[in-house]
Every structure is written in structure tokens, then in C-alpha cells.
Write a protein that holds these residues in place. Structure first.
Motif, PDB file in Angstrom:
ATOM      1  N   LEU A 348      -3.459  23.828 -22.958  1.00  0.00           N
ATOM      2  CA  LEU A 348      -2.171  23.728 -23.024  1.00  0.00           C
ATOM      3  C   LEU A 348      -1.408  22.391 -23.658  1.00  0.00           C
ATOM      4  O   LEU A 348      -0.279  22.653 -24.404  1.00  0.00           O
ATOM      5  N   GLY A 349      -1.881  21.200 -23.497  1.00  0.00           N
ATOM      6  CA  GLY A 349      -1.416  20.258 -24.184  1.00  0.00           C
ATOM      7  C   GLY A 349      -1.376  20.490 -25.841  1.00  0.00           C
ATOM      8  O   GLY A 349      -0.410  20.217 -26.443  1.00  0.00           O
ATOM      9  N   ARG A 350      -2.743  20.950 -26.401  1.00  0.00           N
ATOM     10  CA  ARG A 350      -2.724  21.223 -27.900  1.00  0.00           C
ATOM     11  C   ARG A 350      -1.700  22.309 -28.284  1.00  0.00           C
ATOM     12  O   ARG A 350      -1.191  22.135 -29.131  1.00  0.00           O
ATOM     13  N   GLN A 351      -1.801  23.303 -27.342  1.00  0.00           N
ATOM     14  CA  GLN A 351      -0.855  24.414 -27.816  1.00  0.00           C
ATOM     15  C   GLN A 351       0.700  23.893 -27.979  1.00  0.00           C
ATOM     16  O   GLN A 351       1.287  24.155 -28.679  1.00  0.00           O
ATOM     17  N   GLY A 352       0.893  22.923 -26.785  1.00  0.00           N
ATOM     18  CA  GLY A 352       2.355  22.498 -26.807  1.00  0.00           C
ATOM     19  C   GLY A 352       2.491  21.667 -28.062  1.00  0.00           C
ATOM     20  O   GLY A 352       3.464  21.431 -28.800  1.00  0.00           O
ATOM     21  N   TYR A 364      -2.276  13.683 -26.494  1.00  0.00           N
ATOM     22  CA  TYR A 364      -3.770  13.569 -25.891  1.00  0.00           C
ATOM     23  C   TYR A 364      -4.334  12.479 -26.936  1.00  0.00           C
ATOM     24  O   TYR A 364      -5.347  12.950 -27.630  1.00  0.00           O
ATOM     25  N   PRO A 365      -4.350  11.192 -27.015  1.00  0.00           N
ATOM     26  CA  PRO A 365      -5.038  10.307 -27.920  1.00  0.00           C
ATOM     27  C   PRO A 365      -6.439  10.228 -27.412  1.00  0.00           C
ATOM     28  O   PRO A 365      -6.777  10.379 -26.349  1.00  0.00           O
ATOM     29  N   SER A 366      -7.335   9.673 -28.326  1.00  0.00           N
ATOM     30  CA  SER A 366      -8.702   9.597 -28.007  1.00  0.00           C
ATOM     31  C   SER A 366      -8.950   8.622 -26.833  1.00  0.00           C
ATOM     32  O   SER A 366      -9.788   8.838 -25.973  1.00  0.00           O
ATOM     33  N   TRP A 367      -8.132   7.662 -26.524  1.00  0.00           N
ATOM     34  CA  TRP A 367      -8.278   6.761 -25.347  1.00  0.00           C
ATOM     35  C   TRP A 367      -7.905   7.289 -24.124  1.00  0.00           C
ATOM     36  O   TRP A 367      -8.101   6.845 -23.147  1.00  0.00           O
ATOM     37  N   HIS A 494      13.633  15.975 -21.363  1.00  0.00           N
ATOM     38  CA  HIS A 494      13.146  17.443 -21.110  1.00  0.00           C
ATOM     39  C   HIS A 494      12.003  17.757 -21.646  1.00  0.00           C
ATOM     40  O   HIS A 494      11.120  18.135 -20.994  1.00  0.00           O
ATOM     41  N   ARG A 495      11.790  17.222 -23.063  1.00  0.00           N
ATOM     42  CA  ARG A 495      10.685  17.751 -23.760  1.00  0.00           C
ATOM     43  C   ARG A 495       9.438  16.950 -23.253  1.00  0.00           C
ATOM     44  O   ARG A 495       8.449  17.600 -22.763  1.00  0.00           O
ATOM     45  N   THR A 496       9.532  15.640 -23.037  1.00  0.00           N
ATOM     46  CA  THR A 496       8.469  14.942 -22.558  1.00  0.00           C
ATOM     47  C   THR A 496       8.023  15.231 -20.954  1.00  0.00           C
ATOM     48  O   THR A 496       6.760  15.159 -20.793  1.00  0.00           O
ATOM     49  N   LEU A 497       9.151  15.343 -20.128  1.00  0.00           N
ATOM     50  CA  LEU A 497       8.735  15.585 -18.930  1.00  0.00           C
ATOM     51  C   LEU A 497       8.352  17.070 -18.723  1.00  0.00           C
ATOM     52  O   LEU A 497       7.117  17.094 -17.691  1.00  0.00           O
ATOM     53  N   ALA A 503       0.620  18.359 -18.171  1.00  0.00           N
ATOM     54  CA  ALA A 503      -0.812  17.727 -18.199  1.00  0.00           C
ATOM     55  C   ALA A 503      -1.126  17.056 -17.188  1.00  0.00           C
ATOM     56  O   ALA A 503      -2.277  16.712 -17.111  1.00  0.00           O
ATOM     57  N   GLU A 504      -0.194  16.846 -16.047  1.00  0.00           N
ATOM     58  CA  GLU A 504      -0.695  16.060 -15.125  1.00  0.00           C
ATOM     59  C   GLU A 504      -1.504  16.699 -13.889  1.00  0.00           C
ATOM     60  O   GLU A 504      -1.311  18.249 -13.491  1.00  0.00           O
ATOM     61  N   THR A 505      -2.528  15.977 -13.615  1.00  0.00           N
ATOM     62  CA  THR A 505      -3.381  16.625 -12.472  1.00  0.00           C
ATOM     63  C   THR A 505      -3.303  15.978 -11.115  1.00  0.00           C
ATOM     64  O   THR A 505      -3.701  16.526 -10.134  1.00  0.00           O
ATOM     65  N   SER A 506      -2.821  14.698 -10.905  1.00  0.00           N
ATOM     66  CA  SER A 506      -2.566  13.838  -9.895  1.00  0.00           C
ATOM     67  C   SER A 506      -1.366  14.600  -9.050  1.00  0.00           C
ATOM     68  O   SER A 506      -0.383  14.376  -9.666  1.00  0.00           O
ATOM     69  N   PRO A 507      -1.614  14.961  -7.925  1.00  0.00           N
ATOM     70  CA  PRO A 507      -0.740  15.581  -6.986  1.00  0.00           C
ATOM     71  C   PRO A 507       0.502  14.421  -6.819  1.00  0.00           C
ATOM     72  O   PRO A 507       1.734  14.845  -7.065  1.00  0.00           O
ATOM     73  N   GLN A 508       0.395  13.292  -6.506  1.00  0.00           N
ATOM     74  CA  GLN A 508       1.392  12.271  -6.198  1.00  0.00           C
ATOM     75  C   GLN A 508       2.311  12.041  -7.585  1.00  0.00           C
ATOM     76  O   GLN A 508       3.211  12.247  -7.388  1.00  0.00           O
TER      77      GLN A 508
END
Length: 1169
Positions: A348-352, A364-367, A494-497, A503-508
């Protein structure tokens, strides 16, 4: 082995062991032969125990016993025995830290004194443990250590010495900084640390953060020093009001924090500035009128960010490692641990990134993706892991500090630095390093969470700053206006959020992303931006309503609430609400998920396929369900219920399929958790408030939901159900207001409103009104009763009307101030109902109830009672005009007398009470009849009432109180029975009005006083020639000075003031008599007359009244007239004819000629114009 056995023992055994050791220690004396060995053994045994109350909840070791033990131990350990000193310091840290002891001042003084002396006497190798003990002792006790602060933080202070950047021992430096941080820490309820010492600590922390890393210093130890300094800086800024020094201090702090926000981030190699400078903000850029917005289709905006659930176009990529996803998400979110991104979200991130501008490829950088440490050997990998962990803690500490700065600095000052943390231009090359970079790319979810918290606080309350943003106009090529830069910043947010949401996986952290979006939506001016942003966001968050985590679901509903609240009704949101569900076809905005499938996938449907099924399974209203028997509200036949409405209704009323991870297990088809249901009810209330025309077709369904909520046992659910009813009632009232623009054919029919309230009042709302265990619910139910449409109330059955009135009258005698306030307010609304105000018995009952409540000890109650009393007296005036003397005669004289006396007493109360008390006094003085005023029982109260108004006009009360008092005097002057010519208080009243019309700084007070002076309809009411002359000259002076003010805000009322003064002067001319001519002639013939002529000509030719500003509660409009210019000129001609017919002596005749000539000139100039 022994330690393990002790560690596994119960709290009672640990407590028993402690008392045994403490008893031995107390028995020791300083002259004992084997003191050193015994102390050494006892200290070791005491430190071997685990006293943490978290693990041993049944342990009961009192704080005073620990304090006594430690004080005794300091007497036994001389500073010359350095090994024992270390052991004692370790024991102090161990006991105070684990038992969370709150020390008394004597113990604090003894321990601080002991450790401070130890630092001076003992060898350097002991100082690390001594400083650790001192840090524990002074934690949160800085203000109580004032007698020791000079030794610790003075010019040669020990802590300053060890925290200095030249100190090579990193451990000593770290512990010293920790000590200073703990001194600055302010506990709740404590006074702040003295500004002198807080400033010293601030400079020490700042110097530490500004200093480069010493050569040959281990990175890990240096990270820990930076963490201590950041913690101290945070405590400094959060410990009370803080003012940054002049010059570049704020910019220096922000520059340091921005650098440390990226500490240890791989690939970030930037030359950081030493100071951040604010961007100059425009001083005079005003708000241009918003351009008319044409709402097109949004093909481009919807492509920016893919929606979860939509199949990726790159079908060759197959996600790997799905089995690891769950275990990785369940790990503890340690700072610095690299969080792995699930393969689906990577795609999804790459598509975006492909759909966005080139900067999105940086997502999504290498680090972030390459998290394996396999290139390191085991020891080296462990060291690298620790270093990453501490770098993450540095970044987290820097963001905590930035959060403290944002809260401490005035928002207007901070706006200048926004561009350093929020990009305000499209990213065409390497993206700037801002908070958004961290939100998207930091590997630690806790750091990302902190960055989102900072951004949320920056956005909260920024509505006024962002209000100038606009990008609806064509972009200028010569320069970029500030409004366009702000609009760009909003779009970038708006774009960044949106990318972070995907991309976010942490529920908090995901919860905080959604909350941050809610703050953005609540403050951004979307009516001035190109449409599409909200459409994209609306569609993107839709799948998250099925998230397993409760807090995420709640935050999604909060965001939907913000969307339907911002600048409501917003055309873009209105279109979104009107869009029908796609039913799962290929054009669905949610990819392969239709709204129904999204809901069905996580909640019980009992075999039904749509959330729009009957929403109330229990306590149904058989007569109100949607069926052929129930008439439809306007537009209901061909309208589609908004998906958001369906969702919220089903969340409130329907059982869910299974519990989420955060809810735990359980059997049965339970309803949604209370937080979800409460938030859904709030969204429903927002929908009704902002988009009532779309919601009115669901009148009965929302009534069912409210009834269902009121019938439950949870008082919070009941409360929100009542508030939803109140919002719906208020929406109906707005439709039926006299100035409403809603066509009658589009309003909710009266018959349906009557049916709606009949069902509501016969159901659980009645029980809520009588629920004494929940006074807040009772108060909300009273507010609901007050939102009944008056026309509908008149058609309710008599027994229902009687029930409403009886309940409200009874609740005014309840002790709880919330209930009493709401009940009195409701009565104050009912008294204005046309069907009730002519009922003398109801008026009398309401008056007696209000009088009884006016002496309540709560100011809130008295303020609302005074407001209701004002409404009651307004009703008296309306009835006097519509019914006449019959109503006046039916009302008890004794009741009127009590009301007059009570309002007079209330006029001496606080301003919140006084502003409506004087309004009531004016109405009562207008209402009284001649026969009542002549009675001895009324004469003294009448005099007191007028003098109370005069005193209020002359007082230093708030301007709202004073202008209401001026209006009240004018209202009283309308009563022809009032003895204005002969009463002893008459001179005081006119004198007060003449004084404020010329001298008051507030123009609205001047307007009201001038209008009051123009009220008496006959010349005799103005008294003798001297008083009449005083009134004339006061008005003339006020007109001459009508533009003299130092307050720019008052200029908006200057036109209205001149209009009212001109009207008042012409009124005086129209009632003047022969004996007034000498004064009038002298005035009009001189310099004063030339100024009057100029303003009168403008007044006679003005078409509009030129009022400025709106009327406020309790304020009434009485300035000037609303006549057409031709009517004013006609009135002037009548005055001229009347004056020509006056006869008098020689002096009066000559003066009359001057006045007549003046008026003829006015008429001639008006005719020529």
C-alpha cells in the motif's frame, strides 16, 4: 538462594522480615563495638527484599516508619566510613523508590543535608551513589528544599559542577542532571520551583544539549546524558509559567530539539542550524470573501492514497511473512526496536508512493524496512540494539520537550515556527525533515506517537491562524501569498496523515493518527479550500470502523464527528452524506468492501444484510416504527438514509459478533462497548445539529434510538440519549423560527412533531425526569423538555402538558443545583409559549417558583433564575399589549410587589445575575398601573427599584449590565403612569443617563442611554426647563464626540450611535415648548448647532439604520427608529408646523425663529439632495 526464597515470600512475610530488621537497626548505637559489621549486614538484608507495592499489595509499611529508620541510620553512619555511606545511599534509594514514600519536611531536610555533606567530604568514587540517593530524595520536592538549593545550584553548587559539559565522567554528569531534573519536577498541588533556580537548571540543561559529544566518549553513555538533560528541560517547562528570555533563546531551544528529534536516525546526515528563526506572519492580511465552490467529481484527489481493501495493481508482488505479523504486533513497543511493516501495508505504501509526488517514495526507507541485525556478531549486535534503543529514547525525550514548549509558548509566537515542523510548500525534491517525517518513518511506534501528540497540540486551537488559508483562487505567478502557503500546509498534513493511516500497525499510534486528523479537520477552513480533501478522508477512514481495537473505533467516530461539525453545513460533507451505498459494485469507494460488508464482518446481524434494519429490538414503539401507517417526513419517500447515520444507529443498538482483543472474552451477544456507543451517539447529535435537513427524514428512528438509550441502566448512555432528543427538538424549533429560510413545505409537519413528542413523553423520558439517583440525567431531561416546539406543545394532550409543567415546577425545589438550574431555565422558556403565557394561573405559579429559587446559594442557579424572571416579565409586557387591562387586573398586586422587590435585591448581586435582574425591573416598572403606584405599599419599593437602576447605570459593572440598565430605564419611561415630572428620583435617573451618554467609553452603553432619553412621549415628563436643557446639551455633546474613542472595536458602533443621538435630538424638538426655545435657539445658532445640522442631514437621508453588532442575551433593541427617510422628513415637517404655532414672549419668539429657521434649512437641504 535465600534471596530467591525471600523474593517469593508473601507481602506479609516481607513486612514481618522488614520490621525485624528495622527493630535491630533502631537498637544499634553509634558507640557499638561491632557497629560497622552489623550495619553492613543489616543494610544488605534490607536491600535484598522486594518492597514494591505493585508486586506485594498486601504489604503495609508506613511512610513515617521508613522516615524514622532512615533518619536513625544517618546518625549511625559517619561520613568517614565511605563504604557504609555508599550502602546507606543505596538503601535510601531502594526504600524510597520501591515504597513510594512521601517524606515529611524534617526527614527531607535530614537526608538532603546528609547527602549534600557527603558530596563535599567523601571521595569522588562514591559520588555516583550519593547523587543517586539525593536524586531519589528530592524527586518532586524541589520547592521544599529551598534552604539547600544555594549549596546545590549556587555559583559553586555541587550539581552545577558535576553537570558541567567539561565533566568527563559521564555517569556523574548523568546522575547530576537527573538530580536537577527531579528538583524541577512539580508535583500536582505543589508551588513551582523558584524562578531563579529554575532558570539556573534551564541554562544547565540547555548548555548540555548544545555541547558537542566529548571525544573518546561512548555513544551509549552520551545518549543517557542527553536523555537526562531532555527530561530536566521538560520538567522546567512544565513546572509552571515559563517565559523564554529575549533574543534567540526560543529559537535555540527549538533548533536543539529538532536536531535531537532525529538522533540516531540512519540516513539523516544534515548540517543542523544553531537557531531556528520565525517566519514573519502577515499583519494586515484580512479574510477575503470565500469564493463560491463548485463541487466536481474528485478523480485526482481520490488517487492520492489507496484505500485499505482495494486490490493492489501490482499483482506480481506476493506478501510474505504473514505468519510473523501477529507476533510482531504483540511485542512490547520498546523505543528503538525496529517495527516491521506487514507486507500488505508495504505494498500500500509503495502504491501510494507511485501515485504521489516523488517525495512520497521516501515513505519506507531502508532503515525502517531492513531491521535485521544479522550483519553483526552477537556482542556487536547487542550493543547496536542497545544504542538504537537509547537513540529512540532520545528522540522520544526531545518530542516530549517539544510538547512542553508548545504548551508553554503563546500560540501566536509559535505560529512563526510552524514551517520548521510542518512543511508549507509542495515537496519537489528531498523532503524537509519535519514532524511529518517522524510520523511516517521513525521505526519506534512510541516516537511516532509522541510526534503525533505534538502535532495534535499544535493543531488544537489553531482555527484563527489557519482561517486565512485559501487556495480556491487561481495561483499567482509573481509571489506565493501566505494564505496559499497555509493551504499547502493543510494539504500536506492531509497527505502525510493519510499515508500514516495506511502504514501504521500499532493500535495506540493508529489511534493518535486518527485523533490528529480530527484536530486538523476541526481547525482547517475547508470552505476556503478546493474541495476533495474531506471526500478522500471520508472514504479512507470508513474501513477502520471495523478495526478490532476499541480505541481505534472510538477515534474513528470522533473523526467522523469532526467531519460533520466543521463549518457545518459544508457542501462537500452534505454531498458525502447524500451519497447512496454502492452495494459492493466495482465502483465502490471502499474497494471490495461495501459499507454493509464492513459492518457485517464484525457485528451480529441475525441473518439480516443491512444495518438499516429495525434498530430497536427491545422497548419498540409500535406506533412509530417505519411502516405504511406512519406518515413520512418531507423527502423521506425518495431519500436514502446516510450511511453514517445507519452505522451510528447500529453501533448503539445492535449486538456485535465477537469481542476485540482489547475487550477480552465473554459469552452472549453483547452490545458494543460503552465508549463506542457514546461516541456514536455524539456523532448522531452532531449530524442532527449540523445537517438537520438530511436527518429529519429519520425523525422516528432517532426517536427510537433515544428511547432505547433512555431505557437502559447506564446513566451515560441515558444522558446522551436525552441530549440527542434535545438536539432534534432544537433543530425543529430552528425550522419554525420567524426568520427561518426553510420553506414551509420542507419543514417537519406539526402533526409529526406532535406524534414524536407524544411518544417521547409517554416513554422513558418521564422516568429520567424522576431519576433522583442521577441528577445530571434529570437536568438533561429538563433541557429536552425545553426543546419542544411551542406550536407542537399546544397540540399535545392536556394531561401531557400538565405533566411537563408539574414536573418542572417540582424540580425547581430539588437541592441539586444542576437540576434546579435546568428546571428554572425550562420554565423560563415555557413562559414564552403563546399557549401558556395568557394563563394567569401558570404565570402566577411560575412567578412564585422563580421567586423561591432567586435566593439560592448557587450563583449559577441565581443567574438562570434571573434570566427566567426577565422572560417572565417580557411575557407580562406582551400580555399587557395583547390582552390589556384585563390581564393586569387578574394578576395579584402582592405577587407583583414581591417580584419588584426580588428583582431589586437581585440587581445588587453579581453581574451574571444583575444583567437580567435590571431587565426584569424595567419590564415591571413598565407594567405597573396608576392605581398600584399610588398605594403606599408600592411607593417605597418603586423608588428603590428606580434607584437600583440608576446605581447600576453609574456603576463600574460590566458593560452588558450597564447597557441593560439603560434599556431598563427607557423601558420604565414608557409607562405613562410613572411620575417622571414630580418624583424625587426623576432627577437622578435623567442625570445618570446624561452622564453616561457623554462619558462612557462603551458606545453600546451610550446608544442605550440615548435611546432611553428619547422615550418620554410628552414634554412634561422631562421636568423643568433646566432638566430639559441638560438632556439637550448632553445629547449634542455626545453627537459631537461620537467618533472619539481609543478603542478601534468601538468604531463599528459609531454609526448606530450617531443615528440614535440624531433621533433623540429631533424627538426633543418635537415635544419642546415655548419656554425651551431660548436654550434651543442659543444651541442651534452657535458652533454646537453647525455640528448638529451636519449629523441631522445624514440621519434624515440615511436609508438604513446603520447598526453595528448583534444583540446579546438580555439586551433589547431600542436605539432610534426604523422609519424610511420620507417618514422622518414627514415627522420633521410636523414638528416645524407645531413650533410655528407656539406663542410666547419676545425672547421666546426670537429664539423660536432661530429654531424654525434651522429646521427649514434642514428640510431645504434634504429636498435639494
Amino acid at each position: 538462594m535465600a534471596a530467591n526464597i525471600v523474593g517469593q515470600s508473601s507481602g506479609a512475610e516481607v513486612e514481618k522480615h522488614y520490621w525485624r530488621l528495622a527493630k535491630k537497626l533502631r537498637c544499634l548505637r553509634a558507640d557499638s563495638d561491632q557497629l560497622r559489621e552489623e550495619l553492613n549486614l543489616l543494610f544488605d538484608q534490607l536491600m535484598a527484599e522486594n518492597y514494591n507495592n505493585i508486586f506485594e499489595p498486601d504489604m503495609n509499611i508506613r511512610a513515617e516508619d521508613v522516615c524514622g529508620l532512615l533518619k536513625h541510620a544517618t546518625c549511625l553512619v559517619p561520613l568517614s566510613q565511605e563504604h557504609l555511606v555508599i550502602k546507606l545511599c543505596q538503601l535510601i534509594h531502594h526504600l524510597l523508590n520501591q515504597l513510594k514514600v512521601i517524606m515529611d519536611e524534617q526527614t527531607l531536610d535530614v537526608l538532603v543535608n546528609y547527602t549534600a555533606k557527603a558530596l563535599k567530604v567523601c571521595s569522588t568514587w562514591t559520588h555516583s551513589d550519593i547523587l543517586l540517593a539525593l536524586s531519589t530524595v528530592i524527586y518532586g520536592n524541589g520547592p521544599h528544599c529551598h534552604q539547600h538549593l544555594s549549596d546545590l545550584l549556587g555559583e559553586a553548587g555541587l550539581l552545577l559542577h558535576y553537570s558541567c559539559p567539561t565533566q568527563l565522567n559521564m555517569e556523574l554528569r548523568r546522575v547530576a542532571l537527573n538530580c536537577m531534573a527531579n528538583i524541577c519536577l512539580r508535583m500536582p498541588g505543589q508551588p513551582p520551583l523558584d524562578d531563579q533556580y529554575r532558570g539556573v537548571c534551564f541554562q544547565a540543561f540547555l548548555k548540555t544539549l548544545q555541547s558537542p559529544k566529548p571525544p573518546n566518549t561512548d555513544d551509549l553513555f552520551y545518549c543517557m546524558v542527553i536523555q537526562a538533560a531532555l527530561k530536566g528541560l521538560q520538567y522546567c517547562l512544565s513546572g509552571g509559567k515559563w517565559k523564554f528570555g529575549g533574543g534567540e533563546e526560543l529559537g535555540s531551544v527549538l533548533a536543539i530539539l529538532k536536531r535531537l528529534m532525529f538522533q540516531g536516525a540512519p540516513g539523516v546526515i544534515v548540517e543542523w542550524p544553531d537557531v531556528l528563526y520565525p517566519t514573519p506572519l502577515p499583519q494586515c492580511e484580512g479574510l477575503s470573501a470565500p469564493k463560491p465552490i463548485v463541487l466536481p467529481n474528485y478523480p485526482e484527489e481520490s488517487k492520492d492514497v489507496p484505500v485499505p481493501g482495494k486490490p493492489s495493481k501490482n499483482k506480481k508482488r506476493k506478501s510474505k511473512g504473514k505468519g510473523k505479523k501477529k507476533s510482531e504486533e504483540s511485542k512490547g513497543d520498546e523505543e528503538g526496536d525496529v517495527e516491521k511493516v506487514p507486507a500488505l501495508q508495504k505494498d500500500l505504501g509503495r502504491q501510494g508512493a507511485r501515485d504521489e509526488k516523488p517525495s512520497a517514495a521516501f515513505l519506507y526507507p531502508s532503515w525502517k524496512l531492513n531491521s535485521s541485525d544479522s550483519e553483526f556478531s552477537d556482542p556487536e549486535g547487542n550493543a547496536q540494539s542497545k544504542l538504537r534503543h537509547n537513540h529512540g529514547r532520545v528522540r522520544q525525550g526531545a518530542l516530549h520537550c517539544l510538547l512542553a514548549v508548545v504548551k508553554a509558548v503563546e500560540k501566536r509566537t509559535l505560529y512563526g515556527y510552524w514551517s520548521s515542523f510542518i512543511p508549507d510548500s509542495p515537496t519537489g525534491g528531498p523532503p524537509p525533515l519535519t514532524l511529518l517525517t517522524i510520523i511516517l518513518k521513525d521505526p519506534s511506534p512510541k516516537v511516532r506517537l509522541c510526534a503525533l501528540q505534538v502535532l495534535s497540540v499544535m493543531l488544537d486551537g489553531s482555527r484563527q491562524f489557519l482561517a486565512v488559508a485559501e487556495d480556491t483562487a487561481s495561483p499567482r505567478t509573481s509571489y506565493t501569498p501566505f494564505s496559499f502557503m497555509l493551504a499547502t500546509a493543510i494539504r500536506e498534513l492531509h497527505r502525510t496523515l493519510s499515508l500514516a493511516l495506511l502504514a501504521e500497525t500499532s493500535p495506540q499510534t493508529l489511534t493518535q493518527v486518527i485523533k490528529c486528523l480530527a484536530f486538523l479537520v476541526s481547525n482547517a477552513p475547508y470552505h476556503r479550500l478546493r474541495p476533495g480533501l474531506l471526500t478522500q478522508l471520508w472514504k479512507q477512514i470508513r474501513p477502520y470502523v471495523r478495526h478490532r481495537d476499541v480505541t481505534v473505533r472510538v477515534s474513528v467516530l470522533t473523526l467522523y464527528g469532526a467531519l460533520v461539525t466543521t463549518q457545518a453545513p459544508l457542501p462537500e460533507v452534505q454531498l458525502l452524506l447524500q451519497q447512496p451505498d454502492d452495494g459492493g459494485n466495482g465502483s465502490s469507494t471502499a474497494g471490495s468492501f461495501t459499507p454493509q460488508q464492513l459492518v457485517l464482518s464484525w457485528r451480529q446481524r441475525d441473518g439480516l444484510s443491512s444495518p438499516s434494519r429495525t434498530t430497536v429490538t427491545n422497548t419498540q414503539w409500535s406506533s412509530c416504527t417505519h411502516s405504511p401507517r406512519v406518515p413520512c417526513t418531507p423527502g423521506e419517500e425518495d431519500s436514502v438514509r446516510p450511511w453514517l447515520l445507519q452505522l451510528c444507529v447500529s453501533l448503539v443498538t445492535q449486538p456485535r459478533e465477537s469481542q476485540s482483543d482489547s475487550e477480552g472474552g465473554g459469552g452472549g451477544a453483547a452490545l458494543e462497548p460503552p465508549p463506542v456507543r457514546l461516541e456514536a451517539l455524539q456523532v448522531l447529535a452532531h449530524l442532527v445539529r449540523g445537517y438537520f435537513s438530511l436527518m429529519q427524514s429519520c425523525l422516528f428512528e432517532i426517536g427510537q434510538v433515544s428511547a432505547r438509550c433512555l431505557g437502559e441502566t447506564d446513566s451515560s448512555i441515558q444522558l446522551h440519549g436525552a441530549k440527542l432528543l434535545e438536539e432534534f427538538g432544537t433543530g425543529i424549533i430552528q425550522q419554525y423560527k420567524a426568520d427561518s429560510s426553510v420553506l414551509e413545505s420542507l419543514r417537519v409537519p406539526i402533526s409529526q412533531v406532535v406524534q414524536f413528542w407524544s411518544e417521547v413523553l409517554s416513554g422513558p423520558l418521564n422516568r429520567a425526569l424522576q431519576n433522583e439517583q442521577h441528577p445530571t440525567l434529570q437536568a438533561s431531561a429538563c433541557d429536552t423538555l425545553s426543546s419542544i416546539l411551542p406550536q407542537a406543545f399546544a397540540q399535545l394532550p392536556d394531561k401531557t402538558q400538565l405533566m411537563c409543567i408539574t414536573v418542572l415546577l417540582g424540580l425547581t425545589y430539588v437541592e441539586n443545583y444542576l437540576v434546579k438550574t435546568a428546571a428554572v431555565r425550562a420554565l423560563g422558556i415555557y413562559i414564552l409559549f403563546p399557549c401558556l403565557r395568557e394563563d394567569v394561573m401558570f404565570v402566577a405559579d411560575t412567578a412564585n417558583t422563580i421567586l423561591a429559587a432567586l435566593d439560592d446559594r448557587s450563583t449559577n442557579v441565581r443567574a438562570k433564575v434571573a434570566w427566567s424572571l426577565g422572560n417572565l416579565t417580557d411575557t407580562l409586557i406582551v400580555n399587557m399589549k395583547s390582552i390589556g387591562v384585563d390581564f393586569q387586573e387578574e394578576l395579584s398586586d402582592m405577587l407583583l410587589l414581591k417580584m419588584l422587590q426580588a428583582a431589586t435585591r437581585a440587581s445588587a448581586d453579581k453581574d451574571r445575575v444583575k444583567c437580567n435582574a435590571v431587565r426584569a425591573l424595567g419590564n415591571l416598572l413598565h407594567f405597573l398601573r396608576q392605581c398600584q403606584m399610588t398605594r403606599p405599599t408600592f411607593q417605597h419599593p418603586l423608588e428603590d427599584a428606580v434607584r437600583a437602576l440608576v446605581k447600576t447605570v453609574q456603576s463600574e459593572a460590566t458593560m452588558k449590565v450597564r447597557w441593560n440598565a439603560c434599556y431598563a430605564l427607557g423601558n420604565a419611561f414608557r409607562n405613562p403612569a410613572l411620575p417622571l415630572a414630580s418624583a424625587p428620583w426623576s432627577d437622578e435617573a435623567f442625570s445618570a443617563l446624561c452622564h453616561v451618554v457623554t462619558s462612557c467609553k462603551n458606545f453600546k452603553v451610550r446608544i442605550k442611554s440615548a435611546a432611553a432619553l428619547a422615550v418620554p412621549a410628552q414634554r412634561d415628563y422631562y421636568g423643568g426647563t433646566e432638566r430639559f436643557s441638560c438632556v439637550w446639551h448632553s445629547l449634542a455633546i455626545a453627537l459631537e464626540n461620537s467618533e472619539d474613542t481609543n478603542d478601534f472595536l468601538e468604531y463599528r458602533y459609531s454609526a448606530s450611535l450617531r443615528h440614535t443621538l440624531s433621533h433623540a435630538l429631533l424627538h426633543l424638538l418635537s415635544v419642546s415648548k415655548t419656554e425651551d426655545m431660548p436654550e434651543l435657539g442659543a444651541s442651534l445658532a452657535g458652533e454646537e448647532g453647525r455640528g448638529i445640522r451636519e449629523h441631522l442631514i445624514k440621519y434624515l437621508q440615511t436609508k438604513e439604520e446603520g447598526k453595528g453588532g448583534g444583540e446579546e442575551e438580555g439586551e433589547r433593541d431600542s436605539e432610534g427608529d426604523a422609519f424610511h427617510p420620507q417618514q422622518r422628513i414627514g415627522g420633521l415637517q410636523e414638528t416645524l408646523l407645531r413650533l410655528k404655532g407656539l406663542e410666547g414672549g419676545e425672547e421666546e419668539e426670537s429664539s423660536k425663529e432661530v429654531v424654525v429657521h434651522f429646521l427649514e434649512d434642514l428640510l431645504k437641504m434634504c429636498e435639494e439632495a
